[in-house]
Design a protein around this motif. Structure first.
Motif, PDB file in Angstrom:
ATOM      1  N   UNK A 181     -32.751  46.888 -21.511  1.00 36.81           N
ATOM      2  CA  UNK A 181     -33.583  47.889 -22.183  1.00 36.81           C
ATOM      3  C   UNK A 181     -35.063  47.590 -21.979  1.00 36.81           C
ATOM      4  N   UNK A 182     -35.449  46.323 -22.079  1.00 37.57           N
ATOM      5  CA  UNK A 182     -36.853  45.953 -21.911  1.00 37.57           C
ATOM      6  C   UNK A 182     -37.323  46.209 -20.485  1.00 37.57           C
ATOM      7  N   UNK A 183     -36.509  45.820 -19.506  1.00 38.01           N
ATOM      8  CA  UNK A 183     -36.859  46.064 -18.099  1.00 38.01           C
ATOM      9  C   UNK A 183     -36.933  47.560 -17.832  1.00 38.01           C
ATOM     10  N   UNK A 184     -35.967  48.326 -18.350  1.00 37.32           N
ATOM     11  CA  UNK A 184     -35.934  49.769 -18.139  1.00 37.32           C
ATOM     12  C   UNK A 184     -37.177  50.436 -18.711  1.00 37.32           C
ATOM     13  N   UNK A 185     -37.562  50.037 -19.934  1.00 33.23           N
ATOM     14  CA  UNK A 185     -38.718  50.671 -20.555  1.00 33.23           C
ATOM     15  C   UNK A 185     -39.996  50.336 -19.805  1.00 33.23           C
ATOM     16  N   UNK A 186     -40.134  49.093 -19.351  1.00 29.97           N
ATOM     17  CA  UNK A 186     -41.301  48.723 -18.550  1.00 29.97           C
ATOM     18  C   UNK A 186     -41.333  49.538 -17.267  1.00 29.97           C
ATOM     19  N   UNK A 187     -40.181  49.699 -16.619  1.00 28.32           N
ATOM     20  CA  UNK A 187     -40.075  50.487 -15.394  1.00 28.32           C
ATOM     21  C   UNK A 187     -40.537  51.918 -15.645  1.00 28.32           C
ATOM     22  N   UNK A 188     -40.037  52.535 -16.723  1.00 32.91           N
ATOM     23  CA  UNK A 188     -40.409  53.918 -17.031  1.00 32.91           C
ATOM     24  C   UNK A 188     -41.882  54.043 -17.396  1.00 32.91           C
ATOM     25  N   UNK A 189     -42.417  53.032 -18.074  1.00 34.44           N
ATOM     26  CA  UNK A 189     -43.808  53.104 -18.518  1.00 34.44           C
ATOM     27  C   UNK A 189     -44.807  52.911 -17.390  1.00 34.44           C
ATOM     28  N   UNK A 190     -44.361  52.476 -16.216  1.00 35.20           N
ATOM     29  CA  UNK A 190     -45.256  52.376 -15.063  1.00 35.20           C
ATOM     30  C   UNK A 190     -45.205  53.630 -14.202  1.00 35.20           C
ATOM     31  N   UNK A 191     -44.332  54.571 -14.544  1.00 35.66           N
ATOM     32  CA  UNK A 191     -44.101  55.735 -13.694  1.00 35.66           C
ATOM     33  C   UNK A 191     -45.092  56.861 -13.979  1.00 35.66           C
ATOM     34  N   UNK A 192     -45.321  57.686 -12.968  1.00 34.31           N
ATOM     35  CA  UNK A 192     -46.061  58.926 -13.154  1.00 34.31           C
ATOM     36  C   UNK A 192     -45.098  59.994 -13.680  1.00 34.31           C
ATOM     37  N   UNK A 193     -45.626  61.078 -14.271  1.00 36.72           N
ATOM     38  CA  UNK A 193     -44.734  62.134 -14.767  1.00 36.72           C
ATOM     39  C   UNK A 193     -43.829  62.726 -13.687  1.00 36.72           C
ATOM     40  N   UNK A 194     -44.264  62.701 -12.431  1.00 41.51           N
ATOM     41  CA  UNK A 194     -43.474  63.296 -11.359  1.00 41.51           C
ATOM     42  C   UNK A 194     -42.394  62.358 -10.815  1.00 41.51           C
ATOM     43  N   UNK A 195     -42.420  61.086 -11.229  1.00 37.99           N
ATOM     44  CA  UNK A 195     -41.443  60.111 -10.743  1.00 37.99           C
ATOM     45  C   UNK A 195     -40.189  60.135 -11.616  1.00 37.99           C
ATOM     46  N   UNK A 196     -39.074  59.735 -11.035  1.00 38.76           N
ATOM     47  CA  UNK A 196     -37.828  59.615 -11.792  1.00 38.76           C
ATOM     48  C   UNK A 196     -37.333  58.183 -11.683  1.00 38.76           C
ATOM     49  N   UNK A 197     -37.136  57.536 -12.824  1.00 42.99           N
ATOM     50  CA  UNK A 197     -36.612  56.181 -12.862  1.00 42.99           C
ATOM     51  C   UNK A 197     -35.243  56.206 -13.546  1.00 42.99           C
ATOM     52  N   UNK A 198     -34.268  55.498 -12.978  1.00 39.70           N
ATOM     53  CA  UNK A 198     -32.944  55.512 -13.573  1.00 39.70           C
ATOM     54  C   UNK A 198     -32.182  54.227 -13.309  1.00 39.70           C
ATOM     55  N   UNK A 199     -31.047  54.115 -13.978  1.00 36.72           N
ATOM     56  CA  UNK A 199     -30.183  52.946 -13.813  1.00 36.72           C
ATOM     57  C   UNK A 199     -29.084  53.288 -12.816  1.00 36.72           C
ATOM     58  N   UNK A 200     -29.034  52.503 -11.739  1.00 30.72           N
ATOM     59  CA  UNK A 200     -28.051  52.730 -10.685  1.00 30.72           C
ATOM     60  C   UNK A 200     -26.687  52.194 -11.105  1.00 30.72           C
ATOM     61  N   UNK A 201     -26.703  51.099 -11.832  1.00 32.46           N
ATOM     62  CA  UNK A 201     -25.464  50.479 -12.300  1.00 32.46           C
ATOM     63  C   UNK A 201     -25.698  49.001 -12.551  1.00 32.46           C
ATOM     64  N   UNK A 202     -24.989  48.427 -13.535  1.00 33.70           N
ATOM     65  CA  UNK A 202     -25.169  47.004 -13.820  1.00 33.70           C
ATOM     66  C   UNK A 202     -26.612  46.688 -14.123  1.00 33.70           C
ATOM     67  N   UNK A 203     -27.173  45.739 -13.365  1.00 29.34           N
ATOM     68  CA  UNK A 203     -28.571  45.356 -13.541  1.00 29.34           C
ATOM     69  C   UNK A 203     -29.469  45.956 -12.467  1.00 29.34           C
TER      70      UNK A 203
END
Length: 297
Positions: A196-218
């Motif tokens: 969750x922490x890694x995911x939120x950091x990943x999303x918080x570095x993104x621009x509105x036009x970018x899409x960040x997601x979980x592929x699976x596992x880690x």
């Protein structure tokens, strides 16, 4: 006319905290609690540099010791502002715009400082996206990101758009280093907190036009529109550095993790499968090079 100044300060749109000359926190408003996850009673009386917000710049360089805008303002009385990343109580990074101002006594002597900070993470947009994905069963329930099904659909759309209009894009493929060891040593509940922490950091570095997601596992994937190789490298390095400089506190222990990243731009012959495979191979090159690094190709 009587004005309830305290209620106003508690509920302004920005986080606000006040410190004395030693940077011990003497006031922490409700918006600061919302942005950081820390309640007032958890931080008042502590020094802001004592492993609370752990401010870093976009390169992951610490600001709390020697480069703190608030400390410099207390020393010389000048107003300052800067874009930095603070660490949320849950361990992820949040981009904020900070403004530091000196506090004076009635005789004009500097007795401390005030810092206002604005959340730049586009949290409203993230919340809207989460709601949309949830309705469409495209949400990863653990991280509140797009799931693999949605990422694959978006990749096919980006390939079609590139083939029809020449619209370029890039992807980053990210993996949490030694994640199995985290689960084995601390349990799956802590493992989920790390994700969750890694995911939120990943999303918080993104621009509105970018899409960040979980592929699976880690593993995580980011799809970045309108980006060149330099921009892709910068985005990948930013999230790598911010994750490295973050930590999660669990039962008195401080847990740190790193990520390895592979990134690539779409080429004219790419399919959704080929660009993912290329990014995956670049990710594993990062693993082979010692982990906690980015390979762009």
């Amino acid at each position: 006319m009587d004005i309830d100044y305290k209620a106003l300060i508690e509920n302004i749109f920005d986080g606000l905290y006040l410190v004395d000359k030693d940077r011990s926190i003497i006031y922490w408003n409700q918006v600061a609690e919302t942005i950081t996850g820390y309640r007032s009673e958890e931080v008042v009386g502590r020094r802001c540099r004592d492993n609370i917000l752990v401010h870093v710049d976009e390169d992951g360089q610490s600001l709390c010791h020697g480069r703190c805008p608030l400390q410099a303002t207390i020393q010389d009385g000048a107003f300052r502002d800067a874009e930095v990343y603070l660490q949320h109580k849950d361990g992820h990074r949040v981009p904020v715009w900070v403004r530091a101002a000196p506090l004076h006594d009635t005789e004009g002597n500097i007795i401390g400082g005030a810092e206002l900070f604005t959340d730049l993470s586009a949290s409203n947009a993230i919340t809207t996206k989460v709601n949309e994905l949830e309705k469409l069963s495209f949400l990863d329930s653990t991280t509140q990101m797009a799931n693999r099904r949605y990422l694959e659909m978006e990749l096919h759309n980006r390939i079609a758009e590139k083939n029809r209009y020449g619209a370029g894009f890039g992807i980053v493929f990210m993996d949490v280093d030694f994640f199995k060891r985290v689960n084995d040593d601390y349990g799956h509940d802590v493992g989920d907190r790390v994700l969750k922490a890694v995911a939120r950091t990943f999303m918080n570095t993104a621009r509105p036009s970018d899409l960040m997601g979980r592929w699976g596992g880690e593993e995580f994937v980011g799809i970045l529109k309108r980006v060149n190789e330099e921009g892709l490298r910068s985005a990948a390095e930013r999230v790598r550095s911010l994750v490295e400089k973050s930590n999660i506190r669990e039962n008195g222990l401080t847990l740190k993790v790193t990520v390895s990243i592979g990134g690539t731009l779409a080429n004219p012959r790419d399919t959704a499968d080929s660009i993912i495979k290329r990014a995956d191979s670049l990710l594993y090159r990062s693993k082979e090079n010692g982990r906690n690094c980015c390979t762009i190709g």
